[in-house]
Design a protein around this motif. Structure first.
Motif, mmCIF file in Angstrom:
data_model
loop_
_atom_site.group_PDB
_atom_site.id
_atom_site.type_symbol
_atom_site.label_atom_id
_atom_site.label_comp_id
_atom_site.label_asym_id
_atom_site.label_seq_id
_atom_site.Cartn_x
_atom_site.Cartn_y
_atom_site.Cartn_z
ATOM 1 N N SER A 102 -5.681 15.268 5.405
ATOM 2 C CA SER A 102 -6.493 16.034 4.476
ATOM 3 C C SER A 102 -7.534 15.139 3.825
ATOM 4 O O SER A 102 -7.572 13.939 4.041
ATOM 5 C CB SER A 102 -5.578 16.595 3.415
ATOM 6 N N ARG A 103 -8.354 15.783 3.013
ATOM 7 C CA ARG A 103 -9.365 15.043 2.271
ATOM 8 C C ARG A 103 -8.740 13.963 1.409
ATOM 9 O O ARG A 103 -9.211 12.834 1.353
ATOM 10 C CB ARG A 103 -10.120 15.993 1.347
ATOM 11 N N LEU A 104 -7.677 14.346 0.735
ATOM 12 C CA LEU A 104 -7.030 13.386 -0.149
ATOM 13 C C LEU A 104 -6.493 12.221 0.658
ATOM 14 O O LEU A 104 -6.600 11.062 0.262
ATOM 15 C CB LEU A 104 -5.890 14.068 -0.908
ATOM 16 N N PHE A 105 -5.942 12.566 1.844
ATOM 17 C CA PHE A 105 -5.441 11.519 2.725
ATOM 18 C C PHE A 105 -6.550 10.519 3.036
ATOM 19 O O PHE A 105 -6.396 9.317 2.888
ATOM 20 C CB PHE A 105 -4.921 12.155 4.020
ATOM 21 N N TRP A 106 -7.704 11.027 3.445
ATOM 22 C CA TRP A 106 -8.797 10.137 3.820
ATOM 23 C C TRP A 106 -9.292 9.347 2.618
ATOM 24 O O TRP A 106 -9.606 8.163 2.737
ATOM 25 C CB TRP A 106 -9.946 10.928 4.455
ATOM 26 N N LYS A 107 -9.345 10.004 1.465
ATOM 27 C CA LYS A 107 -9.792 9.295 0.267
ATOM 28 C C LYS A 107 -8.873 8.122 -0.019
ATOM 29 O O LYS A 107 -9.312 6.994 -0.235
ATOM 30 C CB LYS A 107 -9.801 10.241 -0.934
ATOM 31 N N LEU A 108 -7.573 8.399 -0.004
ATOM 32 C CA LEU A 108 -6.597 7.353 -0.297
ATOM 33 C C LEU A 108 -6.670 6.263 0.759
ATOM 34 O O LEU A 108 -6.708 5.070 0.454
ATOM 35 C CB LEU A 108 -5.185 7.954 -0.322
ATOM 36 N N PHE A 109 -6.719 6.706 2.031
ATOM 37 C CA PHE A 109 -6.735 5.747 3.123
ATOM 38 C C PHE A 109 -7.938 4.820 2.996
ATOM 39 O O PHE A 109 -7.811 3.599 3.006
ATOM 40 C CB PHE A 109 -6.772 6.511 4.448
ATOM 41 N N LEU A 110 -9.119 5.428 2.817
ATOM 42 C CA LEU A 110 -10.334 4.621 2.728
ATOM 43 C C LEU A 110 -10.282 3.689 1.527
ATOM 44 O O LEU A 110 -10.671 2.523 1.621
ATOM 45 C CB LEU A 110 -11.551 5.537 2.636
ATOM 46 N N ALA A 111 -9.791 4.209 0.413
ATOM 47 C CA ALA A 111 -9.773 3.387 -0.792
ATOM 48 C C ALA A 111 -8.878 2.170 -0.604
ATOM 49 O O ALA A 111 -9.287 1.039 -0.884
ATOM 50 C CB ALA A 111 -9.290 4.224 -1.972
ATOM 51 N N PHE A 112 -7.672 2.386 -0.084
ATOM 52 C CA PHE A 112 -6.750 1.258 0.104
ATOM 53 C C PHE A 112 -7.308 0.272 1.122
ATOM 54 O O PHE A 112 -7.297 -0.936 0.931
ATOM 55 C CB PHE A 112 -5.387 1.763 0.580
ATOM 56 N N TRP A 113 -7.796 0.835 2.204
ATOM 57 C CA TRP A 113 -8.290 0.001 3.290
ATOM 58 C C TRP A 113 -9.464 -0.844 2.811
ATOM 59 O O TRP A 113 -9.546 -2.044 3.028
ATOM 60 C CB TRP A 113 -8.695 0.914 4.432
ATOM 61 N N LEU A 114 -10.388 -0.171 2.094
ATOM 62 C CA LEU A 114 -11.564 -0.867 1.578
ATOM 63 C C LEU A 114 -11.137 -1.962 0.617
ATOM 64 O O LEU A 114 -11.646 -3.095 0.654
ATOM 65 C CB LEU A 114 -12.455 0.145 0.857
ATOM 66 N N ALA A 115 -10.195 -1.635 -0.251
ATOM 67 C CA ALA A 115 -9.770 -2.601 -1.265
ATOM 68 C C ALA A 115 -9.154 -3.825 -0.611
ATOM 69 O O ALA A 115 -9.538 -4.970 -0.894
ATOM 70 C CB ALA A 115 -8.766 -1.955 -2.205
ATOM 71 N N THR A 159 -7.575 -11.120 -6.739
ATOM 72 C CA THR A 159 -6.745 -10.385 -7.691
ATOM 73 C C THR A 159 -7.593 -9.460 -8.546
ATOM 74 O O THR A 159 -7.279 -8.278 -8.732
ATOM 75 C CB THR A 159 -5.993 -11.370 -8.598
ATOM 76 N N VAL A 160 -8.727 -10.029 -9.032
ATOM 77 C CA VAL A 160 -9.585 -9.219 -9.907
ATOM 78 C C VAL A 160 -10.147 -8.032 -9.135
ATOM 79 O O VAL A 160 -10.113 -6.889 -9.608
ATOM 80 C CB VAL A 160 -10.722 -10.093 -10.487
ATOM 81 N N MET A 161 -10.608 -8.319 -7.898
ATOM 82 C CA MET A 161 -11.165 -7.233 -7.090
ATOM 83 C C MET A 161 -10.140 -6.123 -6.875
ATOM 84 O O MET A 161 -10.419 -4.937 -7.047
ATOM 85 C CB MET A 161 -11.598 -7.763 -5.710
ATOM 86 N N SER A 162 -8.940 -6.533 -6.476
ATOM 87 C CA SER A 162 -7.937 -5.506 -6.177
ATOM 88 C C SER A 162 -7.529 -4.783 -7.451
ATOM 89 O O SER A 162 -7.277 -3.585 -7.441
ATOM 90 C CB SER A 162 -6.725 -6.105 -5.476
ATOM 91 N N ALA A 163 -7.528 -5.508 -8.596
ATOM 92 C CA ALA A 163 -7.194 -4.851 -9.861
ATOM 93 C C ALA A 163 -8.229 -3.785 -10.181
ATOM 94 O O ALA A 163 -7.894 -2.661 -10.567
ATOM 95 C CB ALA A 163 -7.122 -5.872 -10.984
ATOM 96 N N LEU A 164 -9.514 -4.158 -9.993
ATOM 97 C CA LEU A 164 -10.578 -3.192 -10.265
ATOM 98 C C LEU A 164 -10.431 -1.964 -9.371
ATOM 99 O O LEU A 164 -10.488 -0.823 -9.841
ATOM 100 C CB LEU A 164 -11.945 -3.835 -10.023
ATOM 101 N N PHE A 165 -10.212 -2.221 -8.089
ATOM 102 C CA PHE A 165 -10.081 -1.112 -7.156
ATOM 103 C C PHE A 165 -8.890 -0.222 -7.501
ATOM 104 O O PHE A 165 -9.003 0.991 -7.557
ATOM 105 C CB PHE A 165 -9.934 -1.643 -5.728
ATOM 106 N N SER A 166 -7.757 -0.874 -7.732
ATOM 107 C CA SER A 166 -6.555 -0.085 -8.015
ATOM 108 C C SER A 166 -6.744 0.706 -9.297
ATOM 109 O O SER A 166 -6.347 1.864 -9.388
ATOM 110 C CB SER A 166 -5.326 -0.978 -8.170
ATOM 111 N N GLY A 167 -7.377 0.059 -10.285
ATOM 112 C CA GLY A 167 -7.607 0.735 -11.565
ATOM 113 C C GLY A 167 -8.436 1.988 -11.356
ATOM 114 O O GLY A 167 -8.087 3.075 -11.812
ATOM 115 N N TYR A 168 -9.527 1.834 -10.591
ATOM 116 C CA TYR A 168 -10.401 2.969 -10.380
ATOM 117 C C TYR A 168 -9.659 4.077 -9.624
ATOM 118 O O TYR A 168 -9.726 5.249 -9.972
ATOM 119 C CB TYR A 168 -11.642 2.548 -9.608
#
Lengths: 429, 227
Positions: free
Chosen positions: A5-18, A134-143
């Motif tokens: 689903s859309r949410l799946f792709w959003k999550l997938f892309l976000a984690f992968w990108l991060a 660490t900072v990058m992943s924190a920012l990504f995870s936070g967002y």
């Protein structure tokens, strides 16, 4: 398996990108750090020069420096202990100075305008890539967390509103232009709230109607009792009270039938039954009532149609519709009951047509709602008959519609599924 | 002879009520729709209107609103028992009283008589005048002047105002108001007096010092400020 689903792709892309970004940034820092300040070319020349001076003496050192194509801003020179330039170009401000004992045993000084680098170990700290990662992943995870959590906060608030009975709450407008499963969920939540609102309103309306309907015979009974008290000789009032009692009893029975029909289709008992035979019996009964106003009920039918149905419910259903037709048809007219089976015998269609005034077009659907009555017919009935008929037909997986005839009168058309379909439904249920 | 207009869509009921009321000495006309009720009530032929709240199409409340826009004829509402909204709205719109359905026709007759006693005082000298502050009342003619202008009050409101004006400057208990002005003892949770008083207050407007002319004294009753 559900489609991604859309949410799946959003999550997938976000984690992968991060993760990949963190990885690349770290890697980049490492690679850049190893090259940046030092000059490998200069370093190699200086190393070779040193080697030559040690092994072959000043002459070979000079030859190397002569063949070296030096950049304009760089210079390498070999000086003796007295500061005399022996080979290469003069180096006024050496950034690199190394003393060497040559093959000839002379103490030499190898100087360069530029440092070959890494002398003071200017490489960035080994922790830097880690920290940046660490900072990058924190920012990504936070967002990401914020992005996922805030609509849920609204949803939760809306749900608790609904739980407290505030059905007018709407959460979709809070979601902005976003589109994914969470928004779909919000939409479903809104739809549920609306549905609940309609249901509760319908229930309240029904309760209101029921109390009104029960109150009317009570009020009439009180009036009759008052008249009887005024004049005990008026015995007809006792009959009146009795009539009101019967009316209340009928109403309560109809209400109970309706309540029973609110259940699931699987909850009724079915038996194989010839519906045509049922219709014949009902029409015969209605004939008497019709005769009192000079009317007739004509039955045009096919041989037989057997289905698994609840005989009692269908009896009530057809009886209500046919008696309704007899009640509203004009005196000295005919009510036509037409039953026909479609080609593959899968469906029975019964049309009941009267020759009355019909109903207003906007009421064609609402006449199947409980307590819905025409104007000026306060004492004609409770308005439950058609509601019961409609629910009974629905319980059997059929449909019921009303329409006005072009000439005059109302047609109620009932379609019922045959044995095959109803059996299929039973096995499903 | 008191002419009663009965507005109720239940024809069997109106037929029986008419018989009952006629034996009690009223003259009754029954109509079955709100529209007809409005027209008849405004014809001026009736001394009192009995109006069912649950009328199809045009509701009794709406009929009452329309009647009150043009006439102060006494109106008794027939409301569903337990439906407080109808009662309060009805009284606020200027109904004189309400009788819950179902209740005995005797109850209705008692309420009608109480209202008629107020409207047609039998042995009151028509010349009696009550003056207090800017208020002048002629109980005999059921006429009220407020600051020199005709005050449009319903008969129930007039009776309440009369009771308060007779003892202007003193507290009149709700029990007395109910007995003398409404003609029945005060019952628990009875909000009729309060609703009528608030309606009178609105018609009188505020005093120069922004206080209301009729003060409520908690636990005791009401008081009309005497100037």
């Amino acid at each position: 398996m559900m489609k991604p689903s859309r949410l799946f792709w959003k999550l997938f892309l976000a984690f992968w990108l991060a993760t990949s970004l963190t990885f690349f940034v770290g890697l980049g820092m490492l690679v850049l750090g190893s090259f940046k300040p030092g000059d490998p070319h200069l370093e190699a020349i200086l190393a070779s020069e040193e080697q030559l001076l040690r092994q072959f003496g000043v002459e070979s050192g000079r030859q190397l420096l002569m063949v070296w194509e030096r950049p304009d801003d760089q210079a390498i020179g070999v000086y003796d202990s007295a500061g005399q330039l022996l080979a290469g170009s003069p180096v006024p401000r050496p950034a690199y100075d190394r003393s060497i004992i040559s093959k000839d045993g002379i103490t030499l000084s190898l100087r360069s305008t530029h440092s070959p680098g890494r002398e003071g170990d200017q490489r960035p700290g080994r922790l830097t890539p880690l920290i940046i990662g660490t900072v990058m992943s924190a920012l990504f995870s936070g967002y990401l967390a914020y992005y996922l959590a805030w609509p849920l906060v609204y949803l939760r608030r809306a749900m608790s509103d609904v739980a407290q009975g505030r059905f007018e709450t709407r959460v979709k407008p809070m979601m902005g232009g976003r589109r994914d499963e969470i928004v779909d969920l919000a939409e479903d939540c809104d739809r549920m709230a609306n549905q609940l609102k309609l249901l509760v309103e319908a229930q309240q309306h029904l309760l209101h109607d029921i109390s009104h309907e029960l109150r009317s015979p009570l009020t009439r009974m009180q009036a009759a009792i008052g008249l009887l008290q005024q004049d005990p000789a008026r015995q007809e009032m006792v009959e009146r009270i009795e009539r009101e009692l019967v009316r209340m009893d009928t109403l309560i029975e109809a209400l109970l039938t309706l309540a029973r029909l609110q259940g699931r289709p699987g909850s009724i008992e079915r038996e194989p039954l010839d519906i045509i035979e049922l219709l014949t019996v009902i029409v015969e009964d209605a004939q008497f009532e019709a005769g009192m106003k000079g009317c007739r009920v004509s039955l045009q039918t096919c041989p037989a149609f057997v289905s698994r149905v609840s005989g009692e419910l269908l009896y009530r259903c057809f009886e209500n519709v046919i008696r309704n037709a007899v009640r509203y048809t004009r005196p000295n007219t005919t009510v036509v009951v037409l039953a026909e089976v479609n080609l593959d015998a899968s469906c029975l269609r019964v049309r009941i047509t009267d020759q009355g005034q019909g109903v207003e077009n906007e009421r064609l659907q609402s006449i199947f709602h409980p307590f819905e009555r025409g104007m000026n017919e306060a004492s004609a009935g409770f308005g439950l008959g058609l509601a019961i008929a409609a629910r009974a037909v629905e319980m059997h997986g059929g449909t019921i519609v009303a329409r006005n005839e072009p000439s005059c009168g109302l047609t109620v058309e009932i379609s019922l599924p045959g044995l095959a379909r109803s059996l299929h439904e039973i096995t499903l249920a | 002879m008191i002419c009663v207009l009965l507005v109720d869509d239940d024809q069997e009921l109106t037929e029986m009520l008419s018989q009952y009321l006629e034996r009690e000495g009223f003259e009754v006309t029954a109509v079955h729709t709100g529209e007809e009720g409005e027209v008849q009530a405004l014809s001026g032929r009736y001394s009192i209107v009995v109006l069912d709240v649950m009328l199809p199409r045009l509701s009794g409340i709406e009929v009452l609103r329309r009647i009150r826009a043009a006439s102060q004829v006494p109106v008794v509402l027939l409301t569903a028992r337990g439906d407080n909204i109808d009662k309060i709205t009805g009284l606020e719109l200027g109904a004189d009283d309400y009788v819950p359905k179902p209740s005995s026709p005797g109850e209705l007759v008692a309420r009608l008589r109480a209202i008629m006693r107020r409207v047609q005082p039998a042995d009151q000298p028509t010349t009696e005048v009550i003056r207090t502050g800017p208020l002048v009342l002629w109980p005999g003619k059921r006429q009220a002047l407020w600051q020199g202008r005709e005050l449009g009050v319903t008969s129930t409101e007039f009776s309440l105002l009369e009771e308060l004006a007779r003892c202007a400057g003193q507290v009149v208990s709700k029990q007395d108001l109910s007995l003398n002005a409404l003609g029945c003892p005060l019952t628990r949770y009875d909000r009729r007096i309060d609703v009528h008083i608030s309606s009178i207050r609105q018609k009188l407007g505020p005093r120069p010092d922004t206080k209301a002319w009729i003060q409520s004294v908690r636990g005791l009753g009401y008081l009309l400020i005497a100037e």
